[in-house]
Design a protein around this motif. Structure first.
Motif, PDB file in Angstrom:
ATOM      1  N   ARG A   5       0.838  -1.199   0.000  1.00 22.54           N
ATOM      2  CA  ARG A   5       0.000   0.000   0.000  1.00 22.54           C
ATOM      3  C   ARG A   5       0.880   1.259   0.000  1.00 22.54           C
ATOM      4  O   ARG A   5       1.851   1.342   0.764  1.00 22.54           O
ATOM      5  CB  ARG A   5      -0.941   0.007   1.202  1.00 22.54           C
ATOM      6  N   PRO A  52      -3.382  -0.438  -4.392  1.00 20.73           N
ATOM      7  CA  PRO A  52      -3.183  -0.528  -2.939  1.00 20.73           C
ATOM      8  C   PRO A  52      -2.805   0.830  -2.333  1.00 20.73           C
ATOM      9  O   PRO A  52      -1.711   1.347  -2.558  1.00 20.73           O
ATOM     10  CB  PRO A  52      -2.033  -1.536  -2.812  1.00 20.73           C
ATOM     11  N   ARG A  98      -9.897   2.426   3.318  1.00 22.35           N
ATOM     12  CA  ARG A  98     -10.436   1.237   3.984  1.00 22.35           C
ATOM     13  C   ARG A  98      -9.902  -0.034   3.313  1.00 22.35           C
ATOM     14  O   ARG A  98      -9.713  -0.070   2.098  1.00 22.35           O
ATOM     15  CB  ARG A  98     -11.965   1.225   3.898  1.00 22.35           C
ATOM     16  N   THR A  99      -9.700  -1.065   4.101  1.00 23.30           N
ATOM     17  CA  THR A  99      -9.368  -2.367   3.537  1.00 23.30           C
ATOM     18  C   THR A  99     -10.636  -3.145   3.208  1.00 23.30           C
ATOM     19  O   THR A  99     -10.611  -4.063   2.386  1.00 23.30           O
ATOM     20  CB  THR A  99      -8.500  -3.187   4.506  1.00 23.30           C
ATOM     21  N   HIS A 100     -11.759  -2.763   3.850  1.00 23.65           N
ATOM     22  CA  HIS A 100     -13.049  -3.377   3.568  1.00 23.65           C
ATOM     23  C   HIS A 100     -14.109  -2.284   3.499  1.00 23.65           C
ATOM     24  O   HIS A 100     -14.093  -1.339   4.299  1.00 23.65           O
ATOM     25  CB  HIS A 100     -13.434  -4.396   4.647  1.00 23.65           C
TER      26      HIS A 100
END
Length: 295
Positions: A119, A144, A209-211
């Motif tokens: 990321r 990312p 956010r990752t989700h």
């Protein structure tokens, strides 16, 4: 070379290179060291980080990023600024300048090449008219990202963090909040720039956010619904959906979907948040599948 955050140094560099400001690129260069420190602090840049900087200008912010990070890739669209950047960034060995339009770059390739596919942190001080398209392109491309720290018009910053049902909330608010958590790090008055813009600005960090905060069957349909609702925000949600060129639903079908989602028939889209739009999108996805099965 003295830092470009010194206004005298900025003026000398501009005169040395006979640089002419271009309205089409919306060029306003920062000249306040306190604001520059706040941007780098907000971006949470450390000596282990690779930073993608979009719109370095003459390199004012780039100098600060170089001193804090492992490596910087600065992407500048204006060809006339490349020799300026070679000059102002010559003391730094951890920076690379790429001339081009960020919207035409393969950012996944940049992340792979410079950060091992991990990321990345993005920092940008952009013309305000192009900021939102670039932010959304970064989010929607699914590259990312750890965070994106941008200078935006103050009103845009207010919209990014606006709550559903408030006057500032719009399609941008929900789109940004779907992908990230917005944090306003600083407000910046016009006198911090050369030349002075006509509006106040703000530094915003978007923590990616990752989700997603909601689950939805069809993400593209979700955002088409959101755009349709806010393009005609004074109309009912039913009319907004029916009038949208992006959505293949009649007024009757829109009314059916709104009812099945549990909303009042006269509700306006501006009253809904992400969970409600996701619920409606799922209902409409199911209706579309049912319609295909009936053919």
């Amino acid at each position: 070379m003295e830092k470009l955050s010194n206004p005298k140094e900025t003026i000398q560099v501009l005169q040395k290179h006979q640089f002419q400001f271009k309205k089409k690129f919306g060029q306003n260069f920062l000249i306040d060291p306190h604001v520059l420190d706040k941007i780098v602090d907000a971006a949470q840049v450390t000596e282990e980080d690779f930073v993608l900087e979009i719109g370095p200008g003459i390199g004012t912010l780039t100098q600060y990023l170089c001193e804090r990070s492992r490596q910087v890739l600065a992407v500048e669209i204006d060809k006339n600024l490349i020799p300026v950047l070679r000059d102002t960034l010559s003391p730094y060995t951890n920076v690379e300048v790429l001339q081009g339009d960020i919207l035409k770059q393969d950012i996944q390739h940049i992340a792979d090449t410079y950060n091992g596919g991990n990321r990345i942190k993005v920092v940008a001080n952009l013309p305000y008219y192009i900021t939102t398209p670039i932010i959304m392109e970064l989010f929607e491309s699914r590259v990312p990202l750890a965070n994106v720290t941008v200078m935006v018009q103050k009103e845009v910053a207010d919209r990014m963090r606006a709550e559903p049902g408030t006057k500032d909330c719009g399609a941008l608010s929900l789109a940004v909040q779907y992908y990230a958590e917005p944090y306003i790090a600083a407000f910046v008055p016009p006198n911090c720039f050369i030349p002075r813009p006509n509006v106040g600005s703000a530094v915003v960090r978007l923590d990616c956010r990752t989700h997603a905060p909601v689950e939805v069957e069809d993400e593209k349909l979700l955002f088409r619904l959101i755009r349709a609702s806010f393009n005609q925000r004074r109309k009912t949600l039913q009319n907004g959906i029916a009038n949208s060129s992006e959505l293949p639903f009649s007024k009757a079908e829109a009314a059916e979907a709104i009812g099945r989602a549990g909303f009042d028939s006269n509700i306006r889209g501006e009253k809904l948040g992400l969970p409600e739009f996701a619920r409606l999108a799922d209902v409409m996805s199911q209706m579309r599948v049912r319609s295909k099965e009936d053919i």
